[in-house]
Design an enzyme around this catalytic site. Structure first.
Site, PDB file in Angstrom:
ATOM      1  N   ASP A  81      48.910  45.732  39.243  1.00  0.00           N
ATOM      2  CA  ASP A  81      47.842  46.069  40.203  1.00  0.00           C
ATOM      3  C   ASP A  81      47.160  47.385  39.837  1.00  0.00           C
ATOM      4  OD1 ASP A  81      50.575  46.057  42.385  1.00  0.00           O
ATOM      5  OD2 ASP A  81      49.916  47.797  41.281  1.00  0.00           O
TER       6      ASP A  81
ATOM      7  N   ASP B 165      45.810  35.539  32.814  1.00  0.00           N
ATOM      8  CA  ASP B 165      44.726  34.652  33.237  1.00  0.00           C
ATOM      9  C   ASP B 165      43.738  35.432  34.111  1.00  0.00           C
ATOM     10  OD1 ASP B 165      43.206  32.467  33.761  1.00  0.00           O
ATOM     11  OD2 ASP B 165      44.691  31.379  34.930  1.00  0.00           O
TER      12      ASP B 165
END
Ligand code: NAP
Length: 588
Positions: free
Chosen positions: A281, A305
């Site tokens: 994050d 991804d």
């Protein structure tokens, strides 16, 4: 091997893999699949550009001999309805390097995506997506030029491995019963269950590819991206195995981020790549706020991804992003968009994704000079506002051109004034170098601040120390006090005198040993009031051991030492600031 429809060119030699490294002859055979929908338009245009760049760069000494391979609708029309002919796989294995346009996945039960089948059958375990900004391309970022990263995404494991059990099925119930009753797991009844396998084998081969790429392309760093703080035995293990691999196989070519600060004072040696890691994050934030801190990223399937599309979007490139799927023996480069069937055979769409995948392919082959020519010509054409419809609608004053005219414009730049193009790429490299140097200067000058800005959470004394300032033993206390004031520090290290090591003189020493003793600052030397021996910790001492050292000795600062020489100082204020900023929990 004899093929039914594939014709391996008689002129040209095969690319081979020798000791795990690609060996490219001057006249290599390279496979291409033109793809479905818009595939033929973009493939024809891109091939002309690649050939022109190779011709210009090597004047006929090098040339690609193309070998057409068939997948998708074209394959079905030739191989009697077979979308995925086995001989195409065999040919790719034999040819080693191929590039492909987008493929239609037929709708209906029983059809697996051709792209997924290709990856699985050829064990193409690394999905590689370079993302850099080309001047002139529409972008939502204020300074997109800072983005220049390559994402290595593991392609075969993680929650994408297809080990999933639908809620309510007998398999799901069986597994849920086992997990709850035998493993003590707790989760809601009827939850769908997916399994996240992450192995040392899968992780290490991906990280190996990323490090090899970074070394070959003289990149600055490799960052392992993970959520190891939450998923310790999968994502955390990926991080651990990544560092292990780096140490086992590249010990003389890499340094860790801790070593960069602790042993090299923030200066990156020219022949070393830095290996570091970041929580996923945080990397999403930093790639928007400070993208220049990152270079090659290695991560697992799901993170990769999300990450590759998110970064590509920053440079306006989601529709033009190049990509490749690479294994140990074979590499397949590809456009990352689909077949856009409504535009098929209209000579209208943007060929950039496939075109730039070809640039990646040239770099992979070690033909960097040809790749550089395209990289330099591309922004020039875009800056001339000579663009296909998709860019034109995001720009003002654009000339909307067809796919083939866009290729013509590129070829004109490539074959035009070579000095002009060469200068362009040199300037870009120069700007990147200057950026690197600036970052290095920040690391040397204020390591703590540099670490914070790059998202690194320090964990050792070396990670939070301030650089030392020292004086010779004969310096007068008065001069030393001036120096302390000018440098805004509350101590100075005192260089060694015979038979005695380094010492430290603090403001407190001046107060108690000079003012309190009614001595002259002018006549006294720092040697007279310095404390010896120093209380030291090694650069890799944990923050907890530093705080214990401070409290046990009732002191405010401790000297950090490397190879018997002081390299920095950590004060209680430094420790306080770090704990305030990053928090403190139980240690792992
Ligand atoms: P798509 O083919 O990528 O097209 C979606 C839209 O993206 C297009 O309508 C167009 O937008 C824009 N676009 C795509 N390529 C472009 C280009 N080269 N230049 C300019 N604009 C471009 O996605 P899709 O419609 O979802 O998928 C169509 C087929 O492609 C499906 O059969 C799918 O399975 C397949 N597919 C294949 C691959 C692959 O082979 N790698 C990847 C994804 C999808 P505008 O309409 O706004 O102009």
């Amino acid at each position: 091997m004899t093929y039914q429809h594939v014709k391996i060119p008689e002129v040209g030699e095969k690319i081979t893999i020798v000791d795990g490294r690609i060996n490219v002859p001057d006249q290599p055979i390279v496979g291409f699949v033109e793809g479905d929908g818009i595939g033929p338009d973009i493939t024809a245009a891109s091939m002309r550009v690649w050939d022109a760049a190779v011709e210009k760069a090597y004047g006929g000494k090098r040339k690609i001999h193309w070998c057409e391979l068939y997948l998708g609708e074209k394959a079905a029309s030739i191989y009697d309805g077979e979308y995925f002919p086995p001989e195409t796989l065999e040919a790719i294995k034999e040819i080693v390097v191929a590039i492909k346009g987008p493929l239609t996945t037929p709708v209906g039960e029983g059809f697996r995506s051709l792209n997924v089948s290709l990856r699985q059958n050829l064990d193409l375990y690394a999905c590689v997506r370079p993302v850099r900004y080309y001047q002139g391309v529409p972008s939502p970022m204020r300074d997109p030029g800072q983005v220049d990263v390559v994402v290595f995404r593991e392609n075969t494991e993680d929650v994408y491995a297809g080990i999933e059990y639908e809620s309510g099925t007998p398999e799901n119930k069986k597994l849920a019963k086992f997990l709850k009753e035998e493993m003590g797991a707790k989760f809601f009844d009827d939850a769908g269950i997916g399994v996240k396998p992450i192995s040392p084998f899968g992780s290490k081969r991906l990280v190996r590819k990323a490090i090899e790429f970074a070394i070959d392309q003289k990149r600055e760093s490799v960052t392992l991206v993970h959520k190891g703080n939450i998923m310790k035995y999968t994502e955390g293990a990926f991080r651990k195995w990544g560092y292990e691999l780096a140490k086992e196989e590249f010990a003389d070519k890499i340094i860790t981020e801790e070593e960069l600060y602790n042993e090299y004072g923030g200066k990156q040696p020219d022949d070393k790549i830095v290996i570091k890691d970041r929580i996923a994050d945080i990397i999403f934030q930093l790639l928007q706020l400070r993208p220049s801190e990152f270079d090659v990223l290695a991560t697992m399937n799901l993170n990769g991804d999300y990450l590759s599309d998110a970064v590509a979007a920053e440079v306006g490139g989601i529709g033009i992003a190049p990509g490749a799927n690479i294994g140990d023996h074979v590499a397949v480069f590809e456009a990352t968009h689909g077949t856009a069937p409504k535009y098929a055979n209209q000579n209208k769409v943007n060929p950039s994704s496939l075109l730039l995948s070809g640039v990646m392919m040239l770099e992979y082959m070690g033909w960097n000079e040809a790749a550089d020519l395209i990289n330099a010509a591309y922004p020039k054409v875009i800056s001339d506002r000579f663009v296909t419809y998709d860019f034109a609608r995001q720009m003002t004053g654009a000339h909307t051109v067809s796919t083939s005219t866009f290729a013509d414009a590129l070829i004109a730049k490539i074959t035009g004034d070579a000095d002009d193009l060469g200068r362009f790429e040199r300037e870009r490299r120069g700007a990147l170098d200057a950026e690197r140097k600036e970052r290095e200067a920040r690391r040397v000058e204020n390591p703590l601040q540099a670490m914070r800005e790059s998202g690194h959470q320090p964990s050792t004394a070396g990670g939070i120390m301030s650089p030392t300032r020292s004086v010779s033993p004969g310096t007068s206390v008065e001069d030393a006090m001036h120096k302390m004031r000018e440098s805004d520090v509350s101590y100075l290290l005192v260089e060694p005198v015979e038979n005695e090591g380094w010492g430290i003189m603090t403001k407190r020493d001046v107060i108690t040993k000079i003012v309190g003793a009614n001595k002259s600052t002018h006549k006294s030397t720092v040697d007279e009031i310095a404390s010896r021996p120093l209380i030291t910790v090694p650069t890799d001492a944990s923050l907890r051991s530093v705080s214990l050292m401070l409290s046990e000795n009732n002191i405010r600062r401790v000297v950090v030492e490397s190879r018997d020489t002081p390299v920095g100082v950590v004060s209680d204020t430094d420790l306080f600031d770090i704990v305030e900023e990053f928090g403190w929990g139980t240690e792992e």
